[in-house]
Design a protein around this motif. Structure first.
Motif: not given
Length: 375
Positions: A294-295, A349-357
């Protein structure tokens, strides 16, 4: 009574089957190490006890965490328990018992300060990997014995799906906390471009319950509609020979690349040129490979029955959740032939992945230790 205790300065021991550099290491090991690094950075003295493997140092300090490698696939559990009973282990304030099917039985060594980390329940995997009596005994230990031995201890898991599975095994809902996996999100300037030819990626260990051969079945079924389709496997394992045989049986040698284990940079290069990721696993606690893809803006497809993947993928927005191999084939074909839909899902997918650090993951894990442990 329970009361909040500041974590900095504690001695923390994590008992886990393997570390991320082990040939069979994967996403769950990465989770353990990133949490350990977070705790060490906050001032804790952190030790990971894990299995040895050829050419690996017995003792190593990495990113502030001490790794102690002893034993093999099964004897690692004896070494972990022996460490807890020894003079150094007895001084630990916190023990994180990573239950990968089998726990380390840390409750035999201490009454307090034990936290159980479970990525997912292995109901289906036991009979796939150990058919017959061994699999039945393993499942009995995981489903019957372990919940009794760890009753009342805090549990941490990585998805609500795994939380539900633990509740079905008899773990009290109030004892379970969910801490999602984190991910490293690259800067947009570091992203590559998709390959000109349609490319499917399969990312993960080559073991039976990952069902990587389903991607080969998809490629064979799409031979006519997507004639230039390629499949790239990133990862290795003892099931590789079976995958190679299946490639030959289906006549896909000119379409399939088995890379084996790759560095993170080389893995990302493969993901960048991929059009989609297939995750046909029997069971996953979360699906860190889904978030890694996703990233890079790559949508993913996975089975609904696999549990945690249904939270890693937002169905219809960042990929598809399907019921069976036929659904996997149909949705893969749809995405491969519809660039507008594929790119839209990739952006989501990329936008959502940014929330999981990983910082968030570490903070949440530390918070559980602070709130749940009894002095």
């Amino acid at each position: 009574m329970q009361r909040t205790r500041r974590s900095a300065g504690r001695r923390v021991v994590l008992l886990t089957w393997r570390d991320s550099t082990h040939p069979e290491g994967g996403g769950s090991e990465k989770f353990v190490e990133r949490v350990a690094e977070h705790l060490a950075a906050r001032g804790d003295d952190v030790t990971i006890c894990c299995a040895a493997y050829p050419d690996a140092p017995r003792d190593e300090r990495r990113r502030g965490v001490y790794l102690r490698r002893r034993g093999g696939r099964l004897t690692v559990y004896l070494h972990g328990l022996a460490y807890l009973l020894g003079p150094t282990g007895r001084r630990a304030d916190v023990v994180v018992d990573v239950q990968n099917g089998i726990p380390f039985f840390s409750t035999f060594a201490r009454r307090r300060g034990v936290v159980v980390l479970v990525h997912h329940v292995h109901r289906e995997q036991w009979q796939i990997i150990y058919p017959g009596l061994v699999g039945r005994v393993g499942w009995w230990i995981e489903s019957r014995l372990a919940p009794r031995l760890y009753r009342g201890r805090p549990y941490i898991t990585v998805s609500n799906a795994s939380r539900s599975d633990l509740i079905q095994l008899g773990v009290a809902p109030a004892d379970i906390e969910v801490v999602h996996n984190g991910i490293d999100v690259p800067h947009p300037d570091r992203l590559g471009t998709p390959a000109s030819a349609p490319t499917i990626c399969v990312l993960g260990r080559l073991v039976p319950h990952k069902q990587a051969e389903h991607a080969l079945d998809v490629a064979a079924a799409l031979r006519t509609s997507v004639p230039d389709l390629r499949v790239e496997f990133v990862g290795d394992g003892w099931w590789r020979e079976h995958i190679e045989q299946r490639v030959a049986e289906l006549g896909l040698a000119d379409r399939v690349t088995l890379h084996g284990h790759l560095s993170d940079d080389d893995r990302d290069t493969v993901l960048d040129r991929s059009w989609l990721l297939l995750v046909p696993s029997v069971k996953e606690g979360w699906g860190i490979n889904i978030m890694e893809a996703a990233t890079r803006g790559v949508p993913a497809l996975a089975y609904a029955s696999a549990g945690g993947v249904t939270e890693a993928i937002v169905d219809g927005e960042t990929g598809w959740i399907v019921d069976d191999l036929d659904g996997l084939q149909k949705r893969a074909e749809e995405l491969l032939l519809d660039p507008t839909l594929r790119r839209w899902m990739g952006r989501n997918a990329r936008a959502r992945a940014a929330r999981f650090t990983w910082d968030s993951t570490g903070e949440q894990f530390q918070d559980v230790l602070d709130r749940r442990l009894v002095d």
